[in-house]
Design a protein around this motif. Structure first.
Motif, PDB file in Angstrom:
ATOM      1  N   ASP A  58       0.823  -1.211   0.000  1.00 21.83           N
ATOM      2  CA  ASP A  58       0.000   0.000   0.000  1.00 21.83           C
ATOM      3  C   ASP A  58       0.855   1.257   0.000  1.00 21.83           C
ATOM      4  OD1 ASP A  58      -2.662  -1.381   0.535  1.00 21.83           O
ATOM      5  OD2 ASP A  58      -1.448  -2.064   2.234  1.00 21.83           O
ATOM      6  N   LEU A  59       2.077   1.138   0.549  1.00 25.16           N
ATOM      7  CA  LEU A  59       2.997   2.259   0.672  1.00 25.16           C
ATOM      8  C   LEU A  59       4.390   1.772   0.304  1.00 25.16           C
ATOM      9  CD1 LEU A  59       3.870   5.122   1.756  1.00 25.16           C
ATOM     10  CD2 LEU A  59       4.060   4.046   4.016  1.00 25.16           C
ATOM     11  N   ALA A  88       0.945   4.217  -2.513  1.00 25.55           N
ATOM     12  CA  ALA A  88       1.404   5.558  -2.156  1.00 25.55           C
ATOM     13  C   ALA A  88       2.927   5.601  -2.090  1.00 25.55           C
ATOM     14  CB  ALA A  88       0.815   5.976  -0.817  1.00 25.55           C
ATOM     15  N   GLY A  90       6.226   7.277  -0.261  1.00 24.39           N
ATOM     16  CA  GLY A  90       6.775   7.989   0.883  1.00 24.39           C
ATOM     17  C   GLY A  90       8.250   8.245   0.656  1.00 24.39           C
ATOM     18  N   ILE A 117       5.312  10.326   7.961  1.00 23.82           N
ATOM     19  CA  ILE A 117       4.710   9.488   6.918  1.00 23.82           C
ATOM     20  C   ILE A 117       3.615   8.616   7.516  1.00 23.82           C
ATOM     21  CG2 ILE A 117       5.145   7.630   5.263  1.00 23.82           C
ATOM     22  CD1 ILE A 117       7.996   8.757   4.957  1.00 23.82           C
ATOM     23  N   ALA A 120       0.490  10.723   8.335  1.00 27.68           N
ATOM     24  CA  ALA A 120      -0.074  11.547   7.265  1.00 27.68           C
ATOM     25  C   ALA A 120      -1.209  10.826   6.536  1.00 27.68           C
ATOM     26  CB  ALA A 120       1.009  11.936   6.273  1.00 27.68           C
ATOM     27  N   GLU A 121      -2.049  11.609   5.894  1.00 33.65           N
ATOM     28  CA  GLU A 121      -3.071  11.079   5.002  1.00 33.65           C
ATOM     29  C   GLU A 121      -2.556  11.135   3.565  1.00 33.65           C
ATOM     30  OE1 GLU A 121      -6.710  13.168   5.494  1.00 33.65           O
ATOM     31  OE2 GLU A 121      -7.016  12.482   7.566  1.00 33.65           O
ATOM     32  N   ASP A 122      -3.034  10.221   2.760  1.00 38.21           N
ATOM     33  CA  ASP A 122      -2.662  10.227   1.347  1.00 38.21           C
ATOM     34  C   ASP A 122      -3.168  11.502   0.680  1.00 38.21           C
ATOM     35  OD1 ASP A 122      -1.558   7.753   1.687  1.00 38.21           O
ATOM     36  OD2 ASP A 122      -3.170   6.659   0.673  1.00 38.21           O
ATOM     37  N   ARG A 123      -2.384  12.001  -0.266  1.00 34.08           N
ATOM     38  CA  ARG A 123      -2.851  13.118  -1.086  1.00 34.08           C
ATOM     39  C   ARG A 123      -2.399  12.898  -2.528  1.00 34.08           C
ATOM     40  NH1 ARG A 123       1.172  18.099  -0.973  1.00 34.08           N
ATOM     41  NH2 ARG A 123       2.963  17.266   0.168  1.00 34.08           N
ATOM     42  N   THR A 309      -0.060   9.169  -5.855  1.00 33.07           N
ATOM     43  CA  THR A 309      -0.464   9.280  -4.450  1.00 33.07           C
ATOM     44  C   THR A 309       0.780   9.447  -3.595  1.00 33.07           C
ATOM     45  OG1 THR A 309      -2.369   7.808  -4.852  1.00 33.07           O
ATOM     46  CG2 THR A 309      -1.710   8.157  -2.577  1.00 33.07           C
ATOM     47  N   ARG A 311       2.345  10.228   0.377  1.00 34.93           N
ATOM     48  CA  ARG A 311       2.081  10.246   1.815  1.00 34.93           C
ATOM     49  C   ARG A 311       3.271  10.891   2.519  1.00 34.93           C
ATOM     50  NH1 ARG A 311       0.176   4.789   4.290  1.00 34.93           N
ATOM     51  NH2 ARG A 311      -1.482   5.282   2.822  1.00 34.93           N
ATOM     52  N   GLY A 312       3.027  11.936   3.295  1.00 36.06           N
ATOM     53  CA  GLY A 312       4.118  12.579   4.010  1.00 36.06           C
ATOM     54  C   GLY A 312       4.142  14.076   3.766  1.00 36.06           C
TER      55      GLY A 312
END
Length: 312
Positions: A58-59, A88, A90, A117, A120-123, A309, A311-312
């Motif tokens: 996922d990350l 996502a 990072g 990280i 944080a929420e994904d953006r 995507t 994250r961080g």
């Protein structure tokens, strides 16, 4: 959450590798189990990121400099295109150039960065895609996340990456002195620049930067108004002018004070085509893609709005 890490063991002169016990402990505290992969050569980070994304991560955290982050992002975008599944990105920055991370205002320290990280929420952010001619004369393409450019920056990338002091002196000092040294011997090049569907502009240039992020070159704020999720590039054109004056004014780039410089033009757009005029060998400027220089123009740069995507 399934987490993968792509580590460049030579980034920053091997600093992160030497402190890996600390980083691994922090990763475990913040994420639990993680899948670690190490690069061995250029291009490995892209392949490893594809494998991690395909394996269900996922990350995926890029542990290294701008080159590592860019390759990991490229791999994640490729995997997303092929499978439709998003992973996502990072960043655990350590390298000669950490300009993309600088634009994110990441905290100092391994644990602080990884905690940010984790919390944080994904953006969604934009990414770029560049098509260019590689060093073997073949058409090539790849994604970028920060800045792709051509001209002096490509020559500087190659000089910095070949410099034996890399990792032992500050990135800002190394990029500054290599930029000045390359500029002294640099020959301005004649190109045609087309932005979106506008009229082509012919110019003799030192640099054309197509920016998604603000910083490049070890801390130069080349595109002070760039935003990562606005769906457009900031395009900075540095035209030919007196070299002594331009060398003196390089300092303006570090604070983003060059907007009104007489040799600078800044435009915005979603697609940029840069072609050599006349003699292709003479005017085939070297490209820079997130701190690496794998080829030359002609090159096409396209924005991919909210494609990645972060994250961080």
């Amino acid at each position: 959450m399934k987490v993968g890490v792509v580590l460049n063991p030579i980034a920053g002169g091997g600093r992160l590798k030497r402190h890996w016990a600390e980083a691994a402990a922090s990763l475990s505290r913040n994420f639990g189990d993680f899948d670690l992969r190490e690069t061995q050569a250029g291009g490995d980070a892209e392949r490893l990121a594809i494998d991690l994304a395909a394996g269900g991560c996922d990350l995926v955290i890029a542990a290294g400099g701008d080159g590592t982050a860019s390759e990991v992002a490229d791999g994640l975008l490729q995997a997303q295109h092929e499978t439709g599944r998003e992973s996502a990105l990072g960043l655990l920055p350590c390298g000669t150039g950490i300009d993309f991370a600088r634009g994110l205002n990441l905290p100092r320290g391994i644990d602080a960065t990884l905690k940010r990280i984790a919390d944080a929420e994904d953006r969604k952010i934009d990414a770029g895609r560049i098509c260019y001619i590689d060093d073997h004369g073949a058409l090539a393409s790849r994604h970028f996340i920060n800045v792709a450019s051509l001209g002096l920056s490509g020559a500087t990338d190659r000089a910095v990456n070949a410099d034996k002091r890399k990792g032992r002196v500050s990135a800002k000092a190394l990029f500054f002195w290599r930029t000045v040294a390359e500029f002294i011997r640099y020959r301005f090049q004649d190109v045609r620049i087309t932005i979106d569907d506008g009229e082509p502009v012919e110019a003799r240039v030192a640099l054309v930067a197509v920016a998604n992020g603000k910083f490049f070159g070890g801390g130069m704020m080349i595109a002070p108004d760039a935003e990562l999720a606005d769906g457009q590039f900031d395009i900075v054109i540095l035209r030919a002018a007196g070299k002594l004056g331009l060398i003196r004014d390089i300092r303006l780039l570090y604070g983003g004070w060059h907007r009104n410089h007489p040799a600078i033009t800044i435009r915005r757009g979603r697609k940029v085509l840069v072609e050599p005029l006349g003699d292709v060998e003479k005017n085939g400027a070297l490209v820079d893609i997130d701190g690496e220089s794998p080829g030359r123009i002609p090159a096409t740069f396209e924005i991919l709005p909210r494609a990645l995507t972060l994250r961080g």
